[in-house]
Design an enzyme around this catalytic site. Structure first.
Site, PDB file in Angstrom:
ATOM      1  N   HIS A  33       0.835  -1.203   0.000  1.00 42.07           N
ATOM      2  CA  HIS A  33       0.000   0.000   0.000  1.00 42.07           C
ATOM      3  C   HIS A  33       0.874   1.259   0.000  1.00 42.07           C
ATOM      4  O   HIS A  33       1.764   1.394   0.840  1.00 42.07           O
ATOM      5  CB  HIS A  33      -0.912   0.015   1.225  1.00 42.07           C
ATOM      6  CG  HIS A  33      -1.964  -1.051   1.203  1.00 42.07           C
ATOM      7  ND1 HIS A  33      -3.246  -0.821   0.755  1.00 42.07           N
ATOM      8  CD2 HIS A  33      -1.925  -2.357   1.563  1.00 42.07           C
ATOM      9  CE1 HIS A  33      -3.955  -1.934   0.847  1.00 42.07           C
ATOM     10  NE2 HIS A  33      -3.176  -2.881   1.332  1.00 42.07           N
ATOM     11  N   ASP A  35       0.147   4.272   0.914  1.00 40.35           N
ATOM     12  CA  ASP A  35       0.028   5.043   2.149  1.00 40.35           C
ATOM     13  C   ASP A  35       0.505   4.263   3.360  1.00 40.35           C
ATOM     14  O   ASP A  35       0.453   4.765   4.487  1.00 40.35           O
ATOM     15  CB  ASP A  35      -1.414   5.528   2.368  1.00 40.35           C
ATOM     16  CG  ASP A  35      -2.426   4.400   2.334  1.00 40.35           C
ATOM     17  OD1 ASP A  35      -2.064   3.272   1.958  1.00 40.35           O
ATOM     18  OD2 ASP A  35      -3.605   4.646   2.671  1.00 40.35           O
ATOM     19  N   HIS A 220      -9.054  -7.885  -1.502  1.00 40.70           N
ATOM     20  CA  HIS A 220      -8.658  -8.228  -0.140  1.00 40.70           C
ATOM     21  C   HIS A 220      -9.680  -9.229   0.405  1.00 40.70           C
ATOM     22  O   HIS A 220     -10.856  -8.901   0.561  1.00 40.70           O
ATOM     23  CB  HIS A 220      -8.672  -6.991   0.753  1.00 40.70           C
ATOM     24  CG  HIS A 220      -7.420  -6.185   0.708  1.00 40.70           C
ATOM     25  ND1 HIS A 220      -7.057  -5.426  -0.376  1.00 40.70           N
ATOM     26  CD2 HIS A 220      -6.430  -6.015   1.633  1.00 40.70           C
ATOM     27  CE1 HIS A 220      -5.910  -4.805  -0.123  1.00 40.70           C
ATOM     28  NE2 HIS A 220      -5.502  -5.154   1.083  1.00 40.70           N
ATOM     29  N   GLU A 223      -8.286 -12.403   5.099  1.00 42.49           N
ATOM     30  CA  GLU A 223      -7.281 -11.871   6.025  1.00 42.49           C
ATOM     31  C   GLU A 223      -7.869 -11.874   7.427  1.00 42.49           C
ATOM     32  O   GLU A 223      -7.562 -12.739   8.244  1.00 42.49           O
ATOM     33  CB  GLU A 223      -6.852 -10.464   5.620  1.00 42.49           C
ATOM     34  CG  GLU A 223      -5.820  -9.857   6.568  1.00 42.49           C
ATOM     35  CD  GLU A 223      -5.536  -8.390   6.262  1.00 42.49           C
ATOM     36  OE1 GLU A 223      -4.532  -7.886   6.791  1.00 42.49           O
ATOM     37  OE2 GLU A 223      -6.304  -7.755   5.532  1.00 42.49           O
ATOM     38  N   ASP A 312       2.777  -5.692   2.324  1.00 41.82           N
ATOM     39  CA  ASP A 312       1.541  -5.046   2.755  1.00 41.82           C
ATOM     40  C   ASP A 312       1.787  -3.573   3.084  1.00 41.82           C
ATOM     41  O   ASP A 312       1.473  -2.694   2.299  1.00 41.82           O
ATOM     42  CB  ASP A 312       0.914  -5.781   3.931  1.00 41.82           C
ATOM     43  CG  ASP A 312      -0.576  -5.482   4.085  1.00 41.82           C
ATOM     44  OD1 ASP A 312      -1.154  -4.844   3.172  1.00 41.82           O
ATOM     45  OD2 ASP A 312      -1.168  -5.908   5.087  1.00 41.82           O
TER      46      ASP A 312
END
Length: 390
Positions: A33, A35, A220, A223, A312
Site C-alpha cells: 500500500h 500510504d 482483499h 485476512e 503489505d
C-alpha cells in the site's frame, strides 16, 4: 503439527542465502500500500509543509517506532487507524508525487524489480484534487522513482492498482477510473478496508464492469475474515488474485501423522492456480497468524499453492521484501531455489501482458538467481578446498 508444516529440508541445494544475498536477489512485490510505506522523515516534512498538526511524534525515528507499535495490536481495525496520519499528509500533487517517487526508489534499493503498488484515490481529495489529478500525480511519481533508481544502478518497474474502500460507495467510479488509465501506468483494481460487515459482493457492479472490459482485479479477502470472504471473492466476484487469502488454511486439515486433506475451496484455489498475496509480518500484526513458525505460508508452499511473498505496509510493519524473506529463510530453512519459486510465482501473477511477464522471468529473475547460486557454489567449493588443504 503446525499449519506451517516445518522446514522444506532443502537448505543445502543450492544454499541458504545470507542477508546480503537476499537483498541482491531480484524480487517481485504484488501487495503493497502506497500510504503504508512512507518514510517517517517524509511524513514529518509533509506535515510541516502542509500544516498538519496531528502527528503523535515529530521526530522521524520516534514516529517510525510509534507506527510499528500502534499497528502491532493484533487487530485489523486498530491497524487501519494508523493510516489516518499518512493519508493526511498525502493530499497535494507534490506530496503524492514525492511519496510515489520515494516508494519506487526504496523498493529498487531493496532489490525489487517489479512492483504493483495500491492506493485509494478517494482518500486523497481533501485539498481539492480530482480523482484524475491524484492518479496522474502518483503515476508521474512512480516514473520519476524509476528514473532515479536507474541513475543509482537499479532496475524497477512499478504499476499502480487503484483501490476502492469496502465501506464506501465509489467502487464502480474507481473501477472506471482504473480502466481509463489502464494504458498509462494503472494495471488493475482492488478493494480494501475492514472485511467484517463489508463483503465484496457489495461492489458487484464494479467487478462486473471490469470483467466486461477484460480488466484485472484483486480483492482483499481471507485476512481478518475467513473462508466465506474467499469464496465470495472468487465465485461471486471473479477475482484474479486474493489479497492475503491466508485463511484458506481453514480449509486444509493436517492429521497427526502428517496426512493433508484439502477441502473443496482449498482444492479449487490450488487447482485454478489462484495467486495468494501473502504478507507474513502484517498477518502477525493483525492476528491472522500467531508466529512465523505457524504462518500458513510454510504448508502452502509445500502443497504448491500459487503463494507469493509481500510486504503489505512497510512502515507499519517495519519491513521490506528482504526482511520478509529473511524471516522465512530463518524459519523454514528456505534456499535461493525457494526464493526464486516465490518470485516466479509473483511474476506469473502480475497484471501486465504475458510477454512482458515472461521477459522479466527469463531476462531478469532467472539470471539474477543463477548468478547468486553460482556465487554460493563457488564459496562452498573454495571452503571445501581450504578445509582439505589444512
Amino acid at each position: 503439527m503446525s499449519a506451517a508444516g516445518g522446514p522444506t529440508g532443502r537448505a543445502s541445494h543450492p544454499g541458504t542465502p545470507g542477508a546480503e544475498q537476499i537483498r541482491r536477489a531480484p524480487k517481485v512485490l504484488l501487495h503493497d500500500h502506497l500510504d503504508g510505506g512512507l518514510r517517517p522523515g517524509t511524513i514529518v516534512g509533509l506535515a510541516r509543509d502542509n500544516g498538519y498538526e496531528g502527528l503523535p511524534e515529530t521526530d522521524p525515528d520516534k514516529l517510525g517506532v510509534w507506527f510499528r507499535e500502534a499497528a502491532d495490536s493484533g487487530s485489523l481495525e486498530r491497524y487501519l487507524e494508523t493510516f489516518a496520519h499518512t493519508c493526511a499528509v498525502m493530499q497535494t500533487r507534490d506530496a503524492l508525487f514525492r511519496v510515489a517517487a520515494e516508494c519506487a526508489e526504496d523498493l529498487a534499493e531493496d532489490g525489487v524489480v517489479y512492483a504493483e503498488i495500491r492506493y485509494a484515490p478517494e482518500q486523497h481529495l481533501e485539498a481539492g484534487l480530482t480523482l484524475e489529478e491524484v492518479v496522474e500525480a502518483v503515476n508521474d511519481g512512480f516514473r520519476e522513482g524509476e528514473r532515479r533508481a536507474r541513475e543509482n544502478g537499479h532496475r524497477i518497474r512499478v504499476g499502480a492498482l487503484l483501490t476502492a474502500m469496502r465501506h464506501a460507495a465509489r467502487a464502480l467510479e474507481i473501477a472506471e477510473l482504473a480502466n481509463r488509465y489502464r494504458d498509462a501506468g494503472v494495471v488493475g483494481f482492488d478493494i480494501a478496508g475492514a472485511e467484517a460487515g463489508f463483503p465484496p459482493t457489495r461492489h458487484l457492479d464494479a467487478f462486473e464492469y471490469l470483467k466486461r472490459e477484460n480488466n484485472h482485479f484483486t480483492i482483499h479477502a481471507g485476512e481478518a475474515f475467513g473462508l466465506p470472504s474467499i469464496w465470495q471473492a472468487l465465485q461471486w466476484c471473479g477475482a484474479d488474485r486474493l489479497g492475503h487469502g491466508v485463511r484458506i488454511i481453514d480449509d486444509i486439515e493436517v492429521a497427526d501423522d502428517g496426512t493433508v486433506q484439502l477441502g473443496r475451496l482449498a482444492s479449487y484455489v490450488r487447482d485454478k492456480r489462484v495467486p495468494l498475496e501473502l504478507c507474513p509480518s502484517s498477518n502477525l500484526q493483525t492476528g491472522a497468524a500467531a508466529s512465523y513458525e505457524d504462518h500458513p505460508i510454510g504448508l502452502l508452499r509445500k502443497l504448491h499453492f500459487r503463494a507469493t511473498v509481500n510486504t503489505d505496509n512497510r512502515l507499519m510493519s517495519g519491513t521490506s521484501m528482504s526482511r520478509e524473506f529473511e524471516h522465512l529463510v530463518d524459519t523454514f530453512g528456505y534456499t535461493l531455489d525457494d526464493m526464486q519459486w516465490f518470485t516466479v510465482n509473483a511474476m506469473k501473477s502480475a497484471f501486465i501482458p504475458f510477454d512482458e511477464r515472461l521477459a522479466m522471468i527469463n531476462d531478469v529473475i532467472k539470471p539474477g538467481y543463477a548468478e547468486l547460486k553460482s556465487e554460493w557454489l563457488f564459496r562452498q567449493t573454495a571452503s571445501t578446498s581450504a578445509s582439505s588443504a589444512s
